[in-house]
Write a protein that holds these residues in place. Structure first.
Motif, PDB file in Angstrom:
ATOM      1  N   LEU A 142     -21.890  -7.246  21.308  1.00 44.96           N
ATOM      2  CA  LEU A 142     -20.903  -8.186  21.841  1.00 44.96           C
ATOM      3  C   LEU A 142     -19.489  -7.617  22.011  1.00 44.96           C
ATOM      4  O   LEU A 142     -18.825  -7.945  22.993  1.00 44.96           O
ATOM      5  N   PRO A 143     -18.979  -6.775  21.100  1.00 37.82           N
ATOM      6  CA  PRO A 143     -17.625  -6.247  21.308  1.00 37.82           C
ATOM      7  C   PRO A 143     -17.461  -5.446  22.609  1.00 37.82           C
ATOM      8  O   PRO A 143     -16.342  -5.245  23.082  1.00 37.82           O
ATOM      9  N   GLN A 144     -18.567  -5.029  23.219  1.00 41.27           N
ATOM     10  CA  GLN A 144     -18.478  -4.289  24.475  1.00 41.27           C
ATOM     11  C   GLN A 144     -17.981  -5.171  25.621  1.00 41.27           C
ATOM     12  O   GLN A 144     -17.568  -4.661  26.673  1.00 41.27           O
ATOM     13  N   LEU A 145     -17.962  -6.463  25.421  1.00 46.34           N
ATOM     14  CA  LEU A 145     -17.382  -7.356  26.428  1.00 46.34           C
ATOM     15  C   LEU A 145     -15.928  -6.967  26.698  1.00 46.34           C
ATOM     16  O   LEU A 145     -15.451  -7.069  27.824  1.00 46.34           O
ATOM     17  N   TRP A 146     -15.244  -6.491  25.656  1.00 38.39           N
ATOM     18  CA  TRP A 146     -13.861  -6.034  25.817  1.00 38.39           C
ATOM     19  C   TRP A 146     -13.793  -4.848  26.786  1.00 38.39           C
ATOM     20  O   TRP A 146     -12.890  -4.770  27.622  1.00 38.39           O
ATOM     21  N   CYS A 147     -14.739  -3.940  26.705  1.00 37.37           N
ATOM     22  CA  CYS A 147     -14.779  -2.781  27.602  1.00 37.37           C
ATOM     23  C   CYS A 147     -15.024  -3.218  29.048  1.00 37.37           C
ATOM     24  O   CYS A 147     -14.552  -2.565  29.981  1.00 37.37           O
ATOM     25  N   ILE A 148     -15.749  -4.305  29.216  1.00 38.78           N
ATOM     26  CA  ILE A 148     -16.006  -4.827  30.561  1.00 38.78           C
ATOM     27  C   ILE A 148     -14.720  -5.426  31.128  1.00 38.78           C
ATOM     28  O   ILE A 148     -14.355  -5.163  32.277  1.00 38.78           O
ATOM     29  N   VAL A 149     -14.006  -6.194  30.312  1.00 40.54           N
ATOM     30  CA  VAL A 149     -12.732  -6.765  30.749  1.00 40.54           C
ATOM     31  C   VAL A 149     -11.752  -5.642  31.114  1.00 40.54           C
ATOM     32  O   VAL A 149     -11.069  -5.719  32.131  1.00 40.54           O
ATOM     33  N   ARG A 150     -11.701  -4.591  30.309  1.00 39.17           N
ATOM     34  CA  ARG A 150     -10.791  -3.455  30.563  1.00 39.17           C
ATOM     35  C   ARG A 150     -11.182  -2.648  31.800  1.00 39.17           C
ATOM     36  O   ARG A 150     -10.372  -1.938  32.356  1.00 39.17           O
ATOM     37  N   GLY A 151     -12.453  -2.711  32.172  1.00 37.54           N
ATOM     38  CA  GLY A 151     -12.922  -1.962  33.333  1.00 37.54           C
ATOM     39  C   GLY A 151     -13.624  -0.660  32.990  1.00 37.54           C
ATOM     40  O   GLY A 151     -14.011   0.087  33.885  1.00 37.54           O
ATOM     41  N   ASP A 152     -13.797  -0.364  31.690  1.00 37.44           N
ATOM     42  CA  ASP A 152     -14.523   0.849  31.281  1.00 37.44           C
ATOM     43  C   ASP A 152     -16.025   0.689  31.477  1.00 37.44           C
ATOM     44  O   ASP A 152     -16.746   1.681  31.576  1.00 37.44           O
ATOM     45  N   MET A 153     -16.479  -0.560  31.457  1.00 35.31           N
ATOM     46  CA  MET A 153     -17.906  -0.852  31.576  1.00 35.31           C
ATOM     47  C   MET A 153     -18.113  -1.984  32.569  1.00 35.31           C
ATOM     48  O   MET A 153     -17.162  -2.648  32.976  1.00 35.31           O
ATOM     49  N   SER A 154     -19.365  -2.195  32.908  1.00 33.85           N
ATOM     50  CA  SER A 154     -19.793  -3.289  33.769  1.00 33.85           C
ATOM     51  C   SER A 154     -20.820  -4.109  32.988  1.00 33.85           C
ATOM     52  O   SER A 154     -21.335  -3.642  31.970  1.00 33.85           O
ATOM     53  N   LEU A 155     -21.113  -5.305  33.449  1.00 33.88           N
ATOM     54  CA  LEU A 155     -22.193  -6.058  32.810  1.00 33.88           C
ATOM     55  C   LEU A 155     -23.518  -5.335  32.991  1.00 33.88           C
ATOM     56  O   LEU A 155     -24.324  -5.258  32.072  1.00 33.88           O
ATOM     57  N   VAL A 156     -23.739  -4.785  34.191  1.00 31.57           N
ATOM     58  CA  VAL A 156     -24.994  -4.101  34.499  1.00 31.57           C
ATOM     59  C   VAL A 156     -24.692  -2.705  35.023  1.00 31.57           C
ATOM     60  O   VAL A 156     -23.846  -2.520  35.887  1.00 31.57           O
ATOM     61  N   GLY A 157     -25.396  -1.731  34.491  1.00 33.13           N
ATOM     62  CA  GLY A 157     -25.257  -0.332  34.889  1.00 33.13           C
ATOM     63  C   GLY A 157     -26.043   0.515  33.917  1.00 33.13           C
ATOM     64  O   GLY A 157     -26.710  -0.021  33.025  1.00 33.13           O
ATOM     65  N   PRO A 158     -25.990   1.808  34.031  1.00 35.54           N
ATOM     66  CA  PRO A 158     -26.685   2.643  33.046  1.00 35.54           C
ATOM     67  C   PRO A 158     -26.008   2.505  31.681  1.00 35.54           C
ATOM     68  O   PRO A 158     -24.788   2.439  31.610  1.00 35.54           O
ATOM     69  N   ARG A 159     -26.795   2.409  30.628  1.00 32.49           N
ATOM     70  CA  ARG A 159     -26.203   2.290  29.289  1.00 32.49           C
ATOM     71  C   ARG A 159     -25.361   3.523  28.998  1.00 32.49           C
ATOM     72  O   ARG A 159     -25.772   4.647  29.301  1.00 32.49           O
ATOM     73  N   PRO A 160     -24.167   3.347  28.420  1.00 32.36           N
ATOM     74  CA  PRO A 160     -23.311   4.499  28.126  1.00 32.36           C
ATOM     75  C   PRO A 160     -23.922   5.372  27.034  1.00 32.36           C
ATOM     76  O   PRO A 160     -24.223   4.894  25.952  1.00 32.36           O
ATOM     77  N   ALA A 161     -24.122   6.625  27.359  1.00 35.29           N
ATOM     78  CA  ALA A 161     -24.731   7.559  26.416  1.00 35.29           C
ATOM     79  C   ALA A 161     -23.665   8.174  25.514  1.00 35.29           C
ATOM     80  O   ALA A 161     -22.484   8.236  25.865  1.00 35.29           O
TER      81      ALA A 161
END
Length: 187
Positions: free
Chosen positions: A93-112
């Motif tokens: 769940l804390p990765q939602l913050w990375c999505i808001v920041r733009g480092d991540m997306s809801l859907v994409g390859p999982r960050p390795a």
């Protein structure tokens, strides 16, 4: 609607709705084992750029920074609450913050992890590093922890070729079902 606007809107709404439960999970992590509530992991993002990704800490402090399946005895490193967090995927769940920041997306390859060179090389070869990493992805809904690096990279490349909002919605729905069933997750 653009993918970025969709991600930002949904992740912001989720953070608002899940704020209190996330605070309670953080408190439970702190009370369950010594150490911080969040574990910040250095991951590879879009175009190979590293970023810090938070998760609720499910492992004991001092656990080596490698993929869980590479630990000699992974179960000895997982906290009792950590097993439940992983099984329910609430540790993510804390990765939602990375999505808001733009480092991540809801859907994409999982960050390795940065030390997963084989996976990075396969993703670079197919151009997958052009995508923002996701909270979930095409590989996630096709086996998650049960896939080897080559299978993950192949699904990631397929997603790169075919991604669209409809596919993202399909992946999000399928992810929710898999999480509810507890499928494809190593504890």
């Amino acid at each position: 609607m653009s993918k970025r606007l969709f991600d930002f809107t949904l992740a912001s709404l989720a953070l608002i709705l899940l704020g209190v439960p996330m605070l309670l999970i953080g408190l439970a992590v702190r009370l369950n084992s010594p150490g911080p509530a969040l574990y910040w992991s250095l991951r590879v993002g879009r175009q190979g750029k590293p970023f810090l990704m938070p998760k609720f800490r499910s492992m004991r402090v001092g656990t080596p920074t490698v993929a869980t399946h590479l630990l000699p005895d992974p179960e000895s490193h997982v906290t009792p609450l950590g097993r439940w967090l992983r099984r329910t995927s609430l540790d993510e769940l804390p990765q939602l913050w990375c999505i808001v920041r733009g480092d991540m997306s809801l859907v994409g390859p999982r960050p390795a992890l940065c030390n997963q060179q084989t996976l990075h090389a396969m993703r670079e070869t197919s151009g997958v590093h052009a995508l923002a990493p996701g909270l979930t992805g095409w590989a996630q809904v096709h086996g998650r922890d049960d896939l080897d690096d080559a299978e993950k990279a192949a699904y990631d490349a397929e997603y790169l070729r075919t991604h669209c909002l409809v596919l993202d919605l399909r992946i999000l729905c399928r992810t929710a079902l898999l999480v509810l069933r507890g499928e494809g997750i190593r504890h």
